[in-house]
Write a protein that holds these residues in place. Structure first.
Motif, PDB file in Angstrom:
ATOM      1  N   ASP A   1       0.827  -1.204   0.000  1.00 49.30           N
ATOM      2  CA  ASP A   1       0.000   0.000   0.000  1.00 49.30           C
ATOM      3  C   ASP A   1       0.866   1.261   0.000  1.00 49.30           C
ATOM      4  OD1 ASP A   1      -2.298  -1.534   0.016  1.00 49.30           O
ATOM      5  OD2 ASP A   1      -2.595  -1.373   2.185  1.00 49.30           O
ATOM      6  N   LYS A   2       1.950   1.235   0.753  1.00 49.35           N
ATOM      7  CA  LYS A   2       2.840   2.396   0.810  1.00 49.35           C
ATOM      8  C   LYS A   2       3.472   2.670  -0.553  1.00 49.35           C
ATOM      9  CE  LYS A   2       6.398   4.544   3.539  1.00 49.35           C
ATOM     10  NZ  LYS A   2       7.181   4.476   4.765  1.00 49.35           N
ATOM     11  N   ALA A   3       3.924   1.612  -1.237  1.00 50.70           N
ATOM     12  CA  ALA A   3       4.508   1.784  -2.561  1.00 50.70           C
ATOM     13  C   ALA A   3       3.467   2.294  -3.559  1.00 50.70           C
ATOM     14  CB  ALA A   3       5.120   0.478  -3.054  1.00 50.70           C
ATOM     15  N   ALA A   4       2.251   1.780  -3.485  1.00 46.54           N
ATOM     16  CA  ALA A   4       1.192   2.234  -4.385  1.00 46.54           C
ATOM     17  C   ALA A   4       0.894   3.712  -4.165  1.00 46.54           C
ATOM     18  CB  ALA A   4      -0.069   1.389  -4.184  1.00 46.54           C
ATOM     19  N   GLY A   5       0.829   4.131  -2.915  1.00 44.96           N
ATOM     20  CA  GLY A   5       0.580   5.542  -2.609  1.00 44.96           C
ATOM     21  C   GLY A   5       1.695   6.439  -3.113  1.00 44.96           C
TER      22      GLY A   5
ATOM     23  N   LEU B   1       3.733   5.757  -5.549  1.00 46.58           N
ATOM     24  CA  LEU B   1       3.691   5.723  -7.003  1.00 46.58           C
ATOM     25  C   LEU B   1       2.626   6.676  -7.534  1.00 46.58           C
ATOM     26  CD1 LEU B   1       4.558   4.690  -9.730  1.00 46.58           C
ATOM     27  CD2 LEU B   1       3.157   2.648  -9.341  1.00 46.58           C
ATOM     28  N   ARG B   2       1.446   6.695  -6.919  1.00 43.47           N
ATOM     29  CA  ARG B   2       0.396   7.638  -7.337  1.00 43.47           C
ATOM     30  C   ARG B   2       0.911   9.070  -7.240  1.00 43.47           C
ATOM     31  NH1 ARG B   2      -2.745   4.099  -4.460  1.00 43.47           N
ATOM     32  NH2 ARG B   2      -2.692   5.382  -2.582  1.00 43.47           N
ATOM     33  N   THR B   3       1.558   9.398  -6.129  1.00 38.55           N
ATOM     34  CA  THR B   3       2.097  10.746  -5.927  1.00 38.55           C
ATOM     35  C   THR B   3       3.150  11.075  -6.984  1.00 38.55           C
ATOM     36  OG1 THR B   3       1.664  10.605  -3.561  1.00 38.55           O
ATOM     37  CG2 THR B   3       3.296  12.227  -4.262  1.00 38.55           C
ATOM     38  N   LEU B   4       4.029  10.131  -7.253  1.00 36.36           N
ATOM     39  CA  LEU B   4       5.089  10.337  -8.240  1.00 36.36           C
ATOM     40  C   LEU B   4       4.510  10.569  -9.635  1.00 36.36           C
ATOM     41  CD1 LEU B   4       8.125  10.315  -9.007  1.00 36.36           C
ATOM     42  CD2 LEU B   4       7.899   7.828  -9.287  1.00 36.36           C
TER      43      LEU B   4
ATOM     44  N   ARG C   1       3.015  14.053  -9.741  1.00 35.64           N
ATOM     45  CA  ARG C   1       4.055  15.082  -9.723  1.00 35.64           C
ATOM     46  C   ARG C   1       4.786  15.188 -11.060  1.00 35.64           C
ATOM     47  NH1 ARG C   1       7.081  13.340  -5.521  1.00 35.64           N
ATOM     48  NH2 ARG C   1       8.787  12.603  -6.795  1.00 35.64           N
ATOM     49  N   LYS C   2       4.992  14.049 -11.718  1.00 38.47           N
ATOM     50  CA  LYS C   2       5.682  14.030 -13.016  1.00 38.47           C
ATOM     51  C   LYS C   2       4.746  14.351 -14.184  1.00 38.47           C
ATOM     52  CE  LYS C   2       9.804  12.511 -11.728  1.00 38.47           C
ATOM     53  NZ  LYS C   2      11.037  13.214 -11.978  1.00 38.47           N
ATOM     54  N   GLY C   3       3.445  14.459 -13.917  1.00 36.23           N
ATOM     55  CA  GLY C   3       2.494  14.708 -14.997  1.00 36.23           C
ATOM     56  C   GLY C   3       2.477  13.570 -16.006  1.00 36.23           C
ATOM     57  N   ALA C   4       2.551  12.351 -15.500  1.00 39.87           N
ATOM     58  CA  ALA C   4       2.619  11.167 -16.355  1.00 39.87           C
ATOM     59  C   ALA C   4       1.368  11.048 -17.221  1.00 39.87           C
ATOM     60  CB  ALA C   4       2.781   9.919 -15.504  1.00 39.87           C
ATOM     61  N   SER C   5       1.561  10.586 -18.428  1.00 41.20           N
ATOM     62  CA  SER C   5       0.446  10.421 -19.356  1.00 41.20           C
ATOM     63  C   SER C   5      -0.441   9.260 -18.920  1.00 41.20           C
ATOM     64  CB  SER C   5       0.976  10.167 -20.773  1.00 41.20           C
ATOM     65  OG  SER C   5       1.718   8.967 -20.800  1.00 41.20           O
ATOM     66  N   PRO C   6      -1.715   9.320 -19.294  1.00 43.48           N
ATOM     67  CA  PRO C   6      -2.618   8.217 -18.953  1.00 43.48           C
ATOM     68  C   PRO C   6      -2.080   6.905 -19.541  1.00 43.48           C
ATOM     69  CG  PRO C   6      -3.851  10.084 -19.798  1.00 43.48           C
ATOM     70  CD  PRO C   6      -2.396  10.390 -20.009  1.00 43.48           C
ATOM     71  N   GLY C   7      -2.170   5.842 -18.777  1.00 43.26           N
ATOM     72  CA  GLY C   7      -1.683   4.545 -19.242  1.00 43.26           C
ATOM     73  C   GLY C   7      -0.250   4.250 -18.851  1.00 43.26           C
TER      74      GLY C   7
END
Length: 124
Positions: A11-15, A17-20, A23-29
């Motif tokens: 759960d900590k890694a998933a959280g 990762l969501r934040t990262l 923050r990086k403005g990652a594209s969908p997918g």
């Protein structure tokens, strides 16, 4: 058994990762793409990047994010657990890999018991 069951993301890694990804403005997918390449002081080195999946990759969905396992690295990553560590002197995603017979002291490379290990490099 599906890859969803063979790779665990805490759960900590998933959280984190969501934040990262936000923050990086990652594209969908896109997600955290995990691969293994020759290198590191133990012979095999983990490679992590924010990227879109490539042909043949396996996608592991976690709440609000995804981990993408490179097709050519799936065998070396089967059964691994991805966590996030935020120690005072070192923070980042950590991989607990049951396929690693030995890991280096810096924690970024490993060797397997059942296949030849590439020539090791110096630890960084």
């Amino acid at each position: 058994m599906s890859f969803l069951q063979m790779i665990t993301v805490t759960d900590k890694a998933a959280g984190e990762l969501r934040t990262l990804l936000e923050r990086k403005g990652a594209s969908p997918g896109s997600g955290l793409r995990l691969a293994v390449r020759k290198g590191g002081c133990a012979g095999w080195q983990y490679v992590m990047e924010i990227a879109a999946p490539e042909d043949g990759d396996t996608i592991v969905e976690v709440p609000g994010a995804r981990v993408i396992v490179a097709a050519d690295s799936a065998g070396k990553l089967q059964g691994c657990r991805i966590d996030y560590c935020d120690d005072l002197n070192d923070a980042g995603f950590r991989i607990d890999n049951p396929n690693a017979a030995r890991s280096c002291g810096c924690g970024t490379s490993f060797e397997t018991a059942n296949e030849p290990t590439p020539e090791p490099e110096e630890c960084r």
